[in-house]
Design a protein around this motif. Structure first.
Motif, PDB file in Angstrom:
ATOM      1  N   ASP A  70       2.352   0.579   0.412  1.00 43.94           N
ATOM      2  CA  ASP A  70       1.669   0.240   1.456  1.00 43.94           C
ATOM      3  C   ASP A  70       0.109   0.079   0.309  1.00 43.94           C
ATOM      4  OD1 ASP A  70       2.659  -0.177   3.400  1.00 43.94           O
ATOM      5  OD2 ASP A  70       1.869   1.654   4.226  1.00 43.94           O
ATOM      6  N   VAL A  72      -3.659   0.055  -0.993  1.00 44.12           N
ATOM      7  CA  VAL A  72      -5.407  -0.076  -0.049  1.00 44.12           C
ATOM      8  C   VAL A  72      -6.274  -0.501  -0.716  1.00 44.12           C
ATOM      9  CG1 VAL A  72      -7.234   1.657   0.518  1.00 44.12           C
ATOM     10  CG2 VAL A  72      -4.865   2.332   0.754  1.00 44.12           C
ATOM     11  N   LYS A 146       2.190  -3.199   3.302  1.00 47.84           N
ATOM     12  CA  LYS A 146       1.482  -3.764   3.803  1.00 47.84           C
ATOM     13  C   LYS A 146      -0.255  -3.644   3.012  1.00 47.84           C
ATOM     14  CE  LYS A 146       3.372  -2.943   8.476  1.00 47.84           C
ATOM     15  NZ  LYS A 146       2.762  -2.938   9.893  1.00 47.84           N
ATOM     16  N   TYR A 148      -4.570  -3.019   3.541  1.00 51.22           N
ATOM     17  CA  TYR A 148      -5.369  -2.666   3.932  1.00 51.22           C
ATOM     18  C   TYR A 148      -6.633  -2.352   3.317  1.00 51.22           C
ATOM     19  CZ  TYR A 148      -1.643  -0.621   7.440  1.00 51.22           C
ATOM     20  OH  TYR A 148      -0.558  -0.219   7.334  1.00 51.22           O
TER      21      TYR A 148
END
Length: 449
Positions: A70, A72, A146, A148
């Motif tokens: 993931d 950020v 993902k 974010y």
């Protein structure tokens, strides 16, 4: 293994030219996913304002997420912000996309560990070995990361900076000109100084992807100097593209380098009993006059190889809270983990107001020893290495070092960020310094292909 890609501050080059390509960034993301991102499987990515930063960011994100990591996304923020806030993000590491003080056509990638420190030489070597290997990564359809958006780091950082000031209006009465280099600090710096009551004129705070460091910032202070004088400001502050470097201009427009800033900060902190372990750390590049000045104050002085990372390592080993480089990297470890132009600038302003004198009456804090620095630029890194290793060059350097010792020093080094050989000759007699410098530089020039 000697790193070929990673220098003293990550990997850097011309955008869309190896290694600053989307393909390289994608593979780097995969390599870091496999080697580093094995805990929380999260990485923080930040960037400066260069047009190519968006391309490299997208490629890195693709590389990381293809391996199930993931991301950020911190967007445009300065390097000291990601290093100071990374521990709050629950990530395995961070990536800062920037070429610092270089023009927009260049870019770079800095690797930051989960504690906010730049990667060590050992870890950089391990990353590079895997990068250049034949290792193939096979992404899984069941493991896709993902993305974010980070929404908390900027306000938290700004709150922490404001807390350094003793009162909410600590800079009231200060007239300040700030040059943001059209870089990552363009929004934050004006807000901070205004919030603390300073009257400011802001320069170079409208980045367009192409104007970062262009005739502005820490490397180009001519316009800043002119505006400081014209506006009768107390001080001018210039930062670089990613905000980890500061240069100060006094009220008469005179440029004040990093060594003078270190001396001023050391004096200020020492006066208030905040100079931990009575120690200051700088590099072999700092002027001998700084060392003499600090010793006369009874302050211990330590030198390291060139590179902010080495300064920070020595600070931790000696318990020092102040370290820096002549180039303008200032580390105040009570407030930040790495060089931070905003924090250094704020503390300089607090010290200036407390002193009460005009900046031109304070600086220079010490008298420099005669020193000549020459940057010899080449076409590429291979030519630099060839000339640097030439027997004739080694011989003239060795002879010059024997001649100037022990009253001075000679440093000849390859830049870690660009195809340049840097020659620095320092001593107590100016004519002797000039003579030795000319011999070394002419020998290096003669070795060009």
């Amino acid at each position: 293994m000697a790193n070929k890609l990673f220098g003293t501050d990550g990997v850097r080059g011309v955008a869309n030219t190896f290694p600053m390509t989307a393909e390289f960034a994608f593979r780097l993301g995969q390599v870091l996913s496999d080697l580093i991102c094995t805990g929380s499987k999260r990485v923080a990515i930040a960037k400066d304002t260069r047009v190519s930063s968006y391309m490299l960011e997208s490629a890195l994100i693709a590389g990381f997420t293809s391996m199930g990591v993931d991301v950020v996304k911190m967007r445009v923020v300065p390097t000291p912000l990601i290093t100071s806030q990374i521990q709050e993000l629950d990530v395995d590491m961070g990536v800062m996309i920037t070429a610092s003080h270089n023009p927009y056509s260049d870019n770079g990638i800095k690797l930051i560990d989960r504690y906010g420190d730049k990667f060590s030489d050992e870890w950089s070597s391990r990353v590079e070995e895997l990068l250049i290997s034949d290792r193939k990564f096979i992404p899984s359809k069941d493991a896709i990361g993902k993305v974010y958006k980070d929404k908390t780091s900027v306000p938290t950082y700004m709150e922490n900076v404001l807390a350094i000031a003793p009162t909410p209006d600590a800079l009231s009465g200060l007239r300040l000109v700030v040059d943001c280099a059209n870089g990552a600090f363009s929004k934050i710096i004006p807000q901070i100084f205004k919030s603390l009551g300073a009257g400011i004129i802001t320069l170079a705070n409208t980045p367009d992807g192409y104007n970062i460091n262009k005739d502005c910032g820490s490397q180009h202070t001519e316009n800043l100097s002119q505006i400081v004088v014209q506006s009768h400001a107390h001080l001018g502050i210039a930062v670089d593209g990613d905000g980890d470097r500061i240069i100060v201009v006094d009220n008469l427009g005179h440029r004040i380098d990093g060594d003078q800033i270190i001396a001023f900060l050391a004096t200020y902190l020492n006066k208030h009993g905040k100079l931990k372990n009575n120690a200051v750390v700088a590099t072999v590049w700092s002027n001998l006059g700084l060392e003499k000045y600090l010793h006369n104050l009874g302050i211990d002085f330590y030198r390291t190889p060139v590179g902010e990372r080495y300064v920070i390592e020595k600070m931790r080993a000696t318990g020092a809270c102040l370290g820096g480089e002549e180039s303008g990297h200032m580390v105040l470890s009570d407030y930040t983990r790495t060089g931070d132009a905003l924090i250094a600038g704020l503390v300089v302003c607090l010290g200036l107001l407390e002193d009460g004198r005009k900046a031109a009456d304070i600086f220079p804090v010490f008298n420099k020893c005669p020193c000549l620095i020459t940057n010899i630029r080449f076409e590429n890194a291979d030519e630099v290495s060839k000339v640097f290793e030439a027997d004739e060059v080694k011989a003239v350097i060795e002879a010059a070092q024997e001649q100037i010792a022990p009253q001075g020093s000679i440093i000849v080094r390859k830049s870690g960020t660009e195809p340049v050989i840097k020659v620095r000759v320092e001593g107590e007699i100016e004519s002797f310094v000039q003579s030795l410098s000319q011999k070394i530089v002419s020998t290096i020039e003669a070795q060009r292909g």
